[in-house]
Design a protein around this motif. Sequence first.
Motif, PDB file in Angstrom:
ATOM      1  N   SER A 337      -1.905 -91.079  42.496  1.00  0.00           N
ATOM      2  CA  SER A 337      -1.742 -91.678  43.815  1.00  0.00           C
ATOM      3  C   SER A 337      -1.623 -90.573  44.859  1.00  0.00           C
ATOM      4  O   SER A 337      -0.757 -89.710  44.758  1.00  0.00           O
ATOM      5  N   GLN A 342      -0.214 -96.281  48.537  1.00  0.00           N
ATOM      6  CA  GLN A 342      -0.440 -97.088  47.336  1.00  0.00           C
ATOM      7  C   GLN A 342       0.847 -97.671  46.776  1.00  0.00           C
ATOM      8  O   GLN A 342       0.804 -98.577  45.948  1.00  0.00           O
ATOM      9  N   ILE A 345       1.463-101.506  46.384  1.00  0.00           N
ATOM     10  CA  ILE A 345       0.803-102.262  45.327  1.00  0.00           C
ATOM     11  C   ILE A 345       1.828-102.633  44.255  1.00  0.00           C
ATOM     12  O   ILE A 345       1.765-103.681  43.631  1.00  0.00           O
ATOM     13  N   SER A 384      -7.666-103.163  37.702  1.00  0.00           N
ATOM     14  CA  SER A 384      -8.637-103.038  38.792  1.00  0.00           C
ATOM     15  C   SER A 384      -9.949-102.490  38.268  1.00  0.00           C
ATOM     16  O   SER A 384     -10.121-102.263  37.069  1.00  0.00           O
ATOM     17  N   ASN A 388     -12.939-100.393  43.727  1.00  0.00           N
ATOM     18  CA  ASN A 388     -11.884-101.091  44.467  1.00  0.00           C
ATOM     19  C   ASN A 388     -11.876-102.602  44.295  1.00  0.00           C
ATOM     20  O   ASN A 388     -11.581-103.348  45.236  1.00  0.00           O
ATOM     21  N   GLY A 411      -9.277 -95.988  45.247  1.00  0.00           N
ATOM     22  CA  GLY A 411      -8.063 -95.697  45.993  1.00  0.00           C
ATOM     23  C   GLY A 411      -8.273 -95.654  47.493  1.00  0.00           C
ATOM     24  O   GLY A 411      -7.386 -95.216  48.230  1.00  0.00           O
ATOM     25  N   ARG A 413      -8.086 -96.302  51.223  1.00  0.00           N
ATOM     26  CA  ARG A 413      -6.927 -96.872  51.926  1.00  0.00           C
ATOM     27  C   ARG A 413      -7.169 -98.282  52.470  1.00  0.00           C
ATOM     28  O   ARG A 413      -6.355 -99.181  52.249  1.00  0.00           O
ATOM     29  N   ARG A 416      -7.092-100.748  49.623  1.00  0.00           N
ATOM     30  CA  ARG A 416      -5.734-100.998  49.145  1.00  0.00           C
ATOM     31  C   ARG A 416      -4.988-101.933  50.104  1.00  0.00           C
ATOM     32  O   ARG A 416      -4.254-102.820  49.688  1.00  0.00           O
ATOM     33  N   TRP A 419      -6.022-105.549  49.727  1.00  0.00           N
ATOM     34  CA  TRP A 419      -5.388-106.151  48.552  1.00  0.00           C
ATOM     35  C   TRP A 419      -4.022-106.716  48.929  1.00  0.00           C
ATOM     36  O   TRP A 419      -3.693-107.853  48.595  1.00  0.00           O
TER      37      TRP A 419
END
Length: 433
Positions: A337, A342, A345, A384, A388, A411, A413, A416, A419
Amino acid sequence: MAEIDAILGKYTDPKTGSIHGASFVAVDANGNDIYRKSFGHQKVDIKNSPPLTLDTVTWIASQTKLTTSVSVMQIVERGLIGLDNDVREVLPQLKELKILVGFEGEDGDMEPEPENEDDGQGPYNPKSVPRPKGKPIFEDVKGPITLRHLVTHTSGLCYDLASPLLMKYSAWIGRQDNMFSGTIEGFFHPLLFQPGTSWTYGPGLDWAAKVVEKLTGLEFDEYQQKNIWQPLGAKNTTFFPAKRGLTPADIHETACRAEGKGSQDLEPGTCPWKFECRDALGSGGLFSTANDYSKLLAALLSGGGPLLSKASVDELFRPQIRSGAVKGLREFIIGTSLDNTQAPIWTGSAKVWQDVMELQHSLCGVVNAEDVEGRRRKSTVHWSGLPNLIWYIDRESGVAATFFTQLMPVGDRPARQIWLDLEEALYKIVNKK
């Protein structure tokens, strides 16, 4: 539903958005839709692109792993093998594997840097790594390599391109195949630790798929068609889209951020996966659609549907790994990370990584060890896919969801953040019900 519409519309807006196309599907435990829509376009050049739909074929990368875990539980349920049987008795070639400890001599004792030959693999070119001068140091595997090890990433197998040590080994031995070669040979290399003692992300599920093939006599794509996709009525999922008459132009295009520009500046990217692979590879080879994949999630959420018994589904989602492996899992998540963006999450708030909740691993993905306020409940399982994508199944809340896109790098941004935004909006609906 309006809030979810607004989120997807915002992120796929051609002028202000940061993703060219995305689909989101959420279902409840009775198989009813909570949400099912696509926004945006199939191609980065939206002027020459059809709209993205729920039936647009997409490379789902590591979302393949869930389907392989289901296949494994099916053959276990049928009594063809046990989760704790040594798979080397089924696949004798794995008896050759040893544990790579290091190389003789000093760590910096390397041959000169080779010229970076263009072999069509771009940054995944194994020839770009200098060859160690010393010989590799191995130790023998001291116990069994089990099916449980393979599907929980505790076998000692690691993706070669994610391991500097394995990259050195490939350079030393002159390996031509790697994890993106489209062949099972790309996953045949030494282990990094004794099976069961730690956790590292790797190709165990590719070998688990080979166990399924050997014990059923069916090539893995054929096995899944007969035992997963046909029973679900899912017609657009395959390891070999070219055999279905599809071309790369028919697939959801991979996008990437234009270097040095804003999050709205996308350009066509290169998908690392070969469109025409030789082998059906169980850790990352499937092409599917949001409609098809959600049928799998719905079946598992409802207790197994036409695929598995409830007891097998319970085993599939149960925490499986021991303390040494939990430590390895946590180190992997923290170590990969790049920043605190992150952390939400896992935690629901922008905490530092040291405050991330305790995690476990099931036979098919990471398990939340506690509730996340306003979002997923304890024991939710998720995983995942490299461009992404994400899926999760929350059996306690009675909801499963998947988000489809094709955006590199992993990853990203904005990906993320979408999500998180979608999950929070979804659980407002779920919790109200």
